[in-house]
Design a protein around this motif. Structure first.
Motif, PDB file in Angstrom:
ATOM      1  N   UNK A  71       0.800  -1.225   0.000  1.00 31.93           N
ATOM      2  CA  UNK A  71       0.000   0.000   0.000  1.00 31.93           C
ATOM      3  C   UNK A  71       0.833   1.275   0.000  1.00 31.93           C
ATOM      4  N   UNK A  72       2.164   1.152   0.122  1.00 31.76           N
ATOM      5  CA  UNK A  72       3.034   2.335   0.117  1.00 31.76           C
ATOM      6  C   UNK A  72       3.497   2.748  -1.274  1.00 31.76           C
TER       7      UNK A  72
ATOM      8  N   UNK B 156      12.757   9.392  -4.373  1.00 29.94           N
ATOM      9  CA  UNK B 156      11.381   9.406  -3.889  1.00 29.94           C
ATOM     10  C   UNK B 156      11.345  10.126  -2.547  1.00 29.94           C
ATOM     11  N   UNK B 157      10.200  10.712  -2.245  1.00 30.02           N
ATOM     12  CA  UNK B 157      10.019  11.414  -0.977  1.00 30.02           C
ATOM     13  C   UNK B 157       9.629  10.448   0.138  1.00 30.02           C
TER      14      UNK B 157
ATOM     15  N   UNK C 274       8.359   3.806   0.417  1.00 26.73           N
ATOM     16  CA  UNK C 274       8.446   3.445  -1.006  1.00 26.73           C
ATOM     17  C   UNK C 274       9.876   3.063  -1.367  1.00 26.73           C
ATOM     18  N   UNK C 275      10.842   3.825  -0.865  1.00 31.52           N
ATOM     19  CA  UNK C 275      12.245   3.526  -1.176  1.00 31.52           C
ATOM     20  C   UNK C 275      12.659   2.153  -0.651  1.00 31.52           C
TER      21      UNK C 275
ATOM     22  N   UNK D 276      -4.636   2.753  -3.011  1.00 26.69           N
ATOM     23  CA  UNK D 276      -3.315   3.181  -3.473  1.00 26.69           C
ATOM     24  C   UNK D 276      -2.952   4.529  -2.846  1.00 26.69           C
ATOM     25  N   UNK D 277      -1.645   4.803  -2.665  1.00 29.42           N
ATOM     26  CA  UNK D 277      -1.217   5.994  -1.918  1.00 29.42           C
ATOM     27  C   UNK D 277      -1.553   7.306  -2.631  1.00 29.42           C
ATOM     28  N   UNK D 278      -2.329   8.143  -1.975  1.00 33.43           N
ATOM     29  CA  UNK D 278      -2.749   9.415  -2.569  1.00 33.43           C
ATOM     30  C   UNK D 278      -1.568  10.350  -2.804  1.00 33.43           C
TER      31      UNK D 278
END
Length: 280
Positions: free
Chosen positions: A89-90, A143-144, A148-149, A206-208
Motif C-alpha cells: 500500500x506504500x 522518492x520522498x 516506497x524507497x 493506493x497511496x494518494x
C-alpha cells in the motif's frame, strides 16, 4: 467435501462479475491459482479434475476482492516489463501505460553507457526496468517516501540490478547535484476534480501522495522537474514524462515556454495522450 478447481472458478467469477467484468475476474482467479498452487491456465485445462486444497485462503482473497482490494496488494507482487516487483500500500501498482514509457526510452537509446535519473520512483519499476535493459547504465532514483524507497531497494535486489536510491522531496530540491543523459518521471498528476473517475480499488487503497495534485496547479511537479532538468541534463539530454491524459496540450505549452526542443507527445495503447519527450 473436495471441490474441483474448475467448479470453484465458476463460483469465483460469478461472485465478482457484479463488480468487475468477466475477463478481469478470470484474470484474478488465474493469478491467485498460480500464486497458491503454481498452476497456469494450461495446467488446469490439462487436468480439469484438480481440486482446491486451500479453500480458506481462497475465501479470504475472494472477500477482499469483493471489497475491491487490488489483487496485486493481496499477492504482494506484480509483473512489469517482464520483471517481478513486490508491491504494497506504500507504492502505486505499476501500469501498462508506464511500460510503454519505459519501452520508448529503451527504443530511443542504444548506448548502454547512459546516466539515468528516475524522479518519484515508487516501487522502482521504471528505474529497475531501465537498469535491466541498459546493463552498463548508471541509474539513480528519487522518492520522498522512505517506505516506497524500502520497497524499491528490495525490488532492485530481486531483479539483480544496481540503482542508487535517494530520499528527496523534489519540490524543495534546488539542485540535482549531478548531470544526466536521461531524466524520467511519472509524478502525481491526477487532479482532485478527477476523483469521480477513479475506481474504488485505486482511490481506497493506493497511496494518494503518489496520485493527486491540486486542481489549481496540476503541473507543479512537471514544472519543477523540467526546471531542474534544464540545469542537470547533458547537452542533447532527454526528458521523459508520463502525463495526465487531459493535459497533453498544456504539457507541450509548458515545455515549449521553457525552451525545450524536439518535443513529442505520444498516445498510449488506449489512444490517450500519455507520454512526452523533450530535448535540452
Amino acid at each position: 467435501m473436495p471441490v474441483k478447481i474448475t467448479d470453484y472458478r465458476t463460483k469465483f467469477v460469478e461472485t465478482l462479475t457484479p463488480i468487475y467484468d468477466k475477463l478481469e475476474a478470470e484474470s484474478f482467479f488465474y493469478l491467485i491459482l498460480e500464486d497458491l498452487r503454481g498452476l497456469k491456465r494450461i495446467d488446469l485445462a490439462l487436468n480439469p479434475d484438480n481440486e482446491i486444497t486451500e479453500i480458506e485462503k481462497w475465501g479470504h482473497l475472494l472477500e477482499a476482492l469483493k471489497n475491491e482490494v487490488p489483487v496485486q496488494y493481496l499477492l504482494g507482487k506484480t509483473t512489469f516489463y517482464g520483471l517481478t516487483f513486490e508491491v504494497n500500500e506504500n507504492v502505486l501498482i505499476p501500469r501498462q501505460e508506464t511500460e510503454e514509457l519505459v519501452d520508448w526510452i529503451v527504443s530511443d537509446h542504444k548506448d548502454q553507457n547512459t546516466k539515468i535519473l528516475d524522479i518519484g520512483t515508487g516501487s522502482g519499476c521504471i528505474a529497475i526496468s531501465l537498469a535491466k535493459s541498459f546493463t552498463d547504465a548508471k541509474v539513480s532514483a528519487i522518492d520522498v517516501s522512505e517506505k516506497a524507497l524500502a520497497i524499491a531497494e528490495k525490488n532492485a535486489e530481486i531483479n539483480q540490478v544496481e540503482v542508487n536510491f535517494l530520499s528527496k522531496n523534489i519540490l524543495t530540491t534546488d539542485d540535482l547535484e549531478e548531470r544526466y543523459d536521461i531524466i524520467v518521471s511519472n509524478p502525481p498528476y491526477v487532479r482532485e476534480l478527477e476523483k469521480d473517475e477513479i475506481r474504488k480499488n485505486v482511490l481506497a487503497y493506493e497511496p494518494h501522495l503518489a496520485l493527486f495534485v491540486a486542481d489549481d496547479d496540476a503541473l507543479v511537479f512537471y514544472r519543477k522537474i523540467a526546471t531542474l532538468a534544464l540545469k542537470s541534463l547533458h547537452p542533447e539530454g532527454k526528458l521523459y514524462f508520463e502525463i495526465n491524459q487531459y493535459l497533453g496540450k498544456e504539457m507541450l505549452q509548458l515545455l515549449e515556454s521553457m525552451g525545450f526542443k524536439d518535443i513529442q507527445l505520444r498516445k498510449d495503447i488506449y489512444g490517450n495522450d500519455r507520454m512526452v519527450k523533450a530535448t535540452i
